[in-house]
Design a protein around this motif. Structure first.
Motif, PDB file in Angstrom:
ATOM      1  N   VAL A   1      36.904  41.577  37.751  1.00  0.00           N
ATOM      2  CA  VAL A   1      36.805  42.088  39.122  1.00  0.00           C
ATOM      3  C   VAL A   1      36.076  41.046  39.956  1.00  0.00           C
ATOM      4  N   CYS A   2      36.820  40.438  40.883  1.00  0.00           N
ATOM      5  CA  CYS A   2      36.305  39.354  41.714  1.00  0.00           C
ATOM      6  C   CYS A   2      35.926  39.900  43.088  1.00  0.00           C
ATOM      7  N   HIS A   3      34.957  39.253  43.737  1.00  0.00           N
ATOM      8  CA  HIS A   3      34.578  39.688  45.087  1.00  0.00           C
ATOM      9  C   HIS A   3      35.750  39.572  46.053  1.00  0.00           C
ATOM     10  N   SER A   4      36.676  38.642  45.784  1.00  0.00           N
ATOM     11  CA  SER A   4      37.868  38.538  46.624  1.00  0.00           C
ATOM     12  C   SER A   4      38.707  39.815  46.549  1.00  0.00           C
ATOM     13  N   ASP A   5      38.701  40.479  45.397  1.00  0.00           N
ATOM     14  CA  ASP A   5      39.423  41.740  45.267  1.00  0.00           C
ATOM     15  C   ASP A   5      38.917  42.744  46.298  1.00  0.00           C
TER      16      ASP A   5
ATOM     17  N   HIS B   1      38.259  54.020  35.861  1.00  0.00           N
ATOM     18  CA  HIS B   1      37.970  55.197  36.681  1.00  0.00           C
ATOM     19  C   HIS B   1      36.723  54.988  37.545  1.00  0.00           C
ATOM     20  N   ASN B   2      35.904  53.998  37.185  1.00  0.00           N
ATOM     21  CA  ASN B   2      34.664  53.720  37.917  1.00  0.00           C
ATOM     22  C   ASN B   2      34.799  52.507  38.840  1.00  0.00           C
ATOM     23  N   ILE B   3      36.033  52.119  39.172  1.00  0.00           N
ATOM     24  CA  ILE B   3      36.230  50.908  39.962  1.00  0.00           C
ATOM     25  C   ILE B   3      35.590  51.011  41.346  1.00  0.00           C
ATOM     26  N   ASN B   4      35.612  52.173  41.954  1.00  0.00           N
ATOM     27  CA  ASN B   4      35.026  52.289  43.292  1.00  0.00           C
ATOM     28  C   ASN B   4      33.500  52.189  43.258  1.00  0.00           C
ATOM     29  N   GLU B   5      32.894  52.722  42.213  1.00  0.00           N
ATOM     30  CA  GLU B   5      31.456  52.538  42.040  1.00  0.00           C
ATOM     31  C   GLU B   5      31.128  51.063  41.796  1.00  0.00           C
ATOM     32  N   ALA B   6      32.001  50.391  41.049  1.00  0.00           N
ATOM     33  CA  ALA B   6      31.794  48.960  40.807  1.00  0.00           C
ATOM     34  C   ALA B   6      31.862  48.167  42.118  1.00  0.00           C
ATOM     35  N   TYR B   7      32.816  48.521  42.981  1.00  0.00           N
ATOM     36  CA  TYR B   7      32.903  47.845  44.277  1.00  0.00           C
ATOM     37  C   TYR B   7      31.618  48.048  45.080  1.00  0.00           C
ATOM     38  N   ALA B   8      31.090  49.261  45.070  1.00  0.00           N
ATOM     39  CA  ALA B   8      29.850  49.544  45.792  1.00  0.00           C
ATOM     40  C   ALA B   8      28.698  48.717  45.229  1.00  0.00           C
ATOM     41  N   ARG B   9      28.650  48.587  43.921  1.00  0.00           N
ATOM     42  CA  ARG B   9      27.597  47.773  43.309  1.00  0.00           C
ATOM     43  C   ARG B   9      27.779  46.293  43.621  1.00  0.00           C
ATOM     44  N   MET B  10      29.026  45.820  43.662  1.00  0.00           N
ATOM     45  CA  MET B  10      29.258  44.410  44.021  1.00  0.00           C
ATOM     46  C   MET B  10      28.734  44.115  45.414  1.00  0.00           C
ATOM     47  N   GLU B  11      28.960  45.031  46.337  1.00  0.00           N
ATOM     48  CA  GLU B  11      28.485  44.833  47.711  1.00  0.00           C
ATOM     49  C   GLU B  11      26.972  44.691  47.759  1.00  0.00           C
ATOM     50  N   LYS B  12      26.278  45.335  46.815  1.00  0.00           N
ATOM     51  CA  LYS B  12      24.818  45.261  46.763  1.00  0.00           C
ATOM     52  C   LYS B  12      24.326  44.104  45.892  1.00  0.00           C
ATOM     53  N   GLY B  13      25.258  43.368  45.281  1.00  0.00           N
ATOM     54  CA  GLY B  13      24.860  42.296  44.371  1.00  0.00           C
ATOM     55  C   GLY B  13      24.344  42.811  43.051  1.00  0.00           C
ATOM     56  N   ASP B  14      24.712  44.027  42.693  1.00  0.00           N
ATOM     57  CA  ASP B  14      24.195  44.678  41.489  1.00  0.00           C
ATOM     58  C   ASP B  14      25.167  44.519  40.329  1.00  0.00           C
ATOM     59  N   VAL B  15      25.423  43.283  39.897  1.00  0.00           N
ATOM     60  CA  VAL B  15      26.233  43.030  38.714  1.00  0.00           C
ATOM     61  C   VAL B  15      25.836  41.673  38.151  1.00  0.00           C
ATOM     62  N   ARG B  16      25.718  41.572  36.848  1.00  0.00           N
ATOM     63  CA  ARG B  16      25.361  40.304  36.194  1.00  0.00           C
ATOM     64  C   ARG B  16      26.393  40.010  35.114  1.00  0.00           C
ATOM     65  N   TYR B  17      27.434  39.173  35.381  1.00  0.00           N
ATOM     66  CA  TYR B  17      27.719  38.609  36.693  1.00  0.00           C
ATOM     67  C   TYR B  17      29.129  38.952  37.124  1.00  0.00           C
ATOM     68  N   ARG B  18      29.878  39.543  36.201  1.00  0.00           N
ATOM     69  CA  ARG B  18      31.231  39.950  36.515  1.00  0.00           C
ATOM     70  C   ARG B  18      31.531  41.268  35.821  1.00  0.00           C
ATOM     71  N   PHE B  19      32.130  42.180  36.570  1.00  0.00           N
ATOM     72  CA  PHE B  19      32.725  43.345  35.937  1.00  0.00           C
ATOM     73  C   PHE B  19      34.048  42.926  35.313  1.00  0.00           C
ATOM     74  N   VAL B  20      34.336  43.464  34.130  1.00  0.00           N
ATOM     75  CA  VAL B  20      35.640  43.281  33.491  1.00  0.00           C
ATOM     76  C   VAL B  20      36.153  44.655  33.094  1.00  0.00           C
ATOM     77  N   ILE B  21      37.345  44.972  33.586  1.00  0.00           N
ATOM     78  CA  ILE B  21      37.944  46.274  33.290  1.00  0.00           C
ATOM     79  C   ILE B  21      38.570  46.246  31.899  1.00  0.00           C
ATOM     80  N   ASP B  22      38.182  47.210  31.073  1.00  0.00           N
ATOM     81  CA  ASP B  22      38.870  47.439  29.809  1.00  0.00           C
ATOM     82  C   ASP B  22      40.106  48.270  30.141  1.00  0.00           C
ATOM     83  N   MET B  23      41.284  47.629  30.092  1.00  0.00           N
ATOM     84  CA  MET B  23      42.490  48.296  30.570  1.00  0.00           C
ATOM     85  C   MET B  23      42.936  49.436  29.655  1.00  0.00           C
TER      86      MET B  23
END
Length: 352
Positions: free
Chosen positions: A40-44, A323-345
């Motif tokens: 999950v990239c910030h460009s996404d 299912h938590n992708i929208n929460e992940a986006y919210a955390r990315m906006e806050k800089g709350d990820v070290r350092y990349r989310f990766v979705i287990d498909m």
């Protein structure tokens, strides 16, 4: 065509939600891939929210894709069913211009086809990305995952990794070079790891004292807190290169002062105007340069994957249920990820 489950942005102001996506039938030079992991990239986030003003909907993001080949077209020679492969930011280019001829498809003079949000060069449909169960891609834009590399933590190498590796290689960074890496996010922590592995002496520049220990854990030889003027003065005129990974407008003048004569400041994160403006004397007085760099070509990306496998380099990731992708986006906006989310498909199978 085959139907696969996906998660998509349906409008710029609504959460990502499930979508049934149609993938094309195999062309002769196509590879069909079951997606196992997608970074999950910030460009996404920017494209899902239409921050850059050109998004079309529905949009399935995702360009850090690792999966397994399930089928190949009749002309495919490099891959067979079962191979572990990757797909990065591009899925096509003209193959005929000077940039493509030089193996730099990311600069295709006739327009690169990006993994999502671009028009397919053959049928005009919009490309859709890796937040999905499968993808069909031209063989020439599929990457082989090396033996021994962890597929989940390798997924972000296909964007964050190559974005920092390509400029380091282009500018010949190696032993005897001093490299400053500005910012300690998804790009920055990869820049630190890769510059060190290439033999450089690496200093992380951060505005946060809290990231000092973390930077050294990731391989930085030194850390400078850039908000401390005294620390900045001690490193004036000492660096060959600055790798600037900060994605928002910021003052680069103090970092120019940290460069040696003939030093180069490389932008990989900022795609907005440089503000405040650059003071020309800082460039002219020491023949310094400001450069930019965009991801990397396919051959160079394969080189990166092989290099990381040899060196034991991976991205620091946090695994994510889709299912938590929208929460992940919210955390990315806050800089709350070290350092990349990766979705287990595998978690997509339970999506509505």
């Amino acid at each position: 065509m085959s139907q696969v489950k996906a998660y998509a942005a349906h409008t710029e102001d609504t959460p990502l939600a499930p979508l049934n996506l149609q993938r094309r039938e195999l062309r002769d030079d196509d590879v069909a891939i079951e997606i196992l992991y997608c970074g999950v990239c910030h460009s996404d986030l920017h494209l899902a929210r239409n921050d850059w003003g050109f998004t079309r909907y529905p949009l399935v993001p995702g360009h850090e894709i690792v999966g397994r080949v399930t089928a190949t077209g009749s002309d495919v020679t490099r891959f067979t069913a079962g191979d572990m492969v990757g797909v990065g930011c591009m899925v096509d280019a003209c193959g005929e211009c000077k940039a493509c001829y030089n193996g730099e498809e990311q600069y295709c003079l006739n327009g690169t086809t990006m993994t999502y949000g671009s028009d397919d060069r053959h049928d005009g449909t919009m490309t859709q990305g890796g937040y999905s169960g499968a993808i069909v891609t031209r063989e020439d834009f599929v990457l082989r995952m090396p033996q021994g590399i962890d597929p989940a933590s390798a997924a972000p190498l296909l964007c964050a990794g190559i974005t920092t590796y390509s400029p380091l290689r282009h500018h010949g960074v190696g032993k005897r070079h001093r490299v400053g890496v500005i910012g300690m996010g998804g790009l920055g922590h990869m820049g630190v790891k890769l510059a060190r592995a290439l033999g450089a002496e690496v200093t992380l520049f951060t505005r946060s004292e809290a990231k000092v220990a973390e930077a050294k854990r990731n391989g930085a030889h030194h850390v400078v807190v850039s908000s401390d003027e005294a620390q900045m003065e001690t490193v004036a005129g000492t660096f060959d290169f600055m790798l600037d990974t900060v994605p928002v407008a910021h003052d680069i003048n103090p970092y120019l002062d940290a460069l040696k004569y003939n030093g180069t400041h490389i932008l990989v994160g900022l795609i907005e105007p440089i503000e405040p403006t650059i003071h020309g004397a800082r460039l002219i007085g020491k023949r310094r340069a400001v450069a930019g760099s965009l991801i990397g070509g396919i051959a160079e990306t394969q080189e990166l994957l092989d290099f990381c496998a040899e060196q034991g380099i991976t991205c620091d990731v946090e695994m994510l249920d889709i299912h938590n992708i929208n929460e992940a986006y919210a955390r990315m906006e806050k800089g709350d990820v070290r350092y990349r989310f990766v979705i287990d498909m595998a978690t997509l199978k339970g999506a509505a």
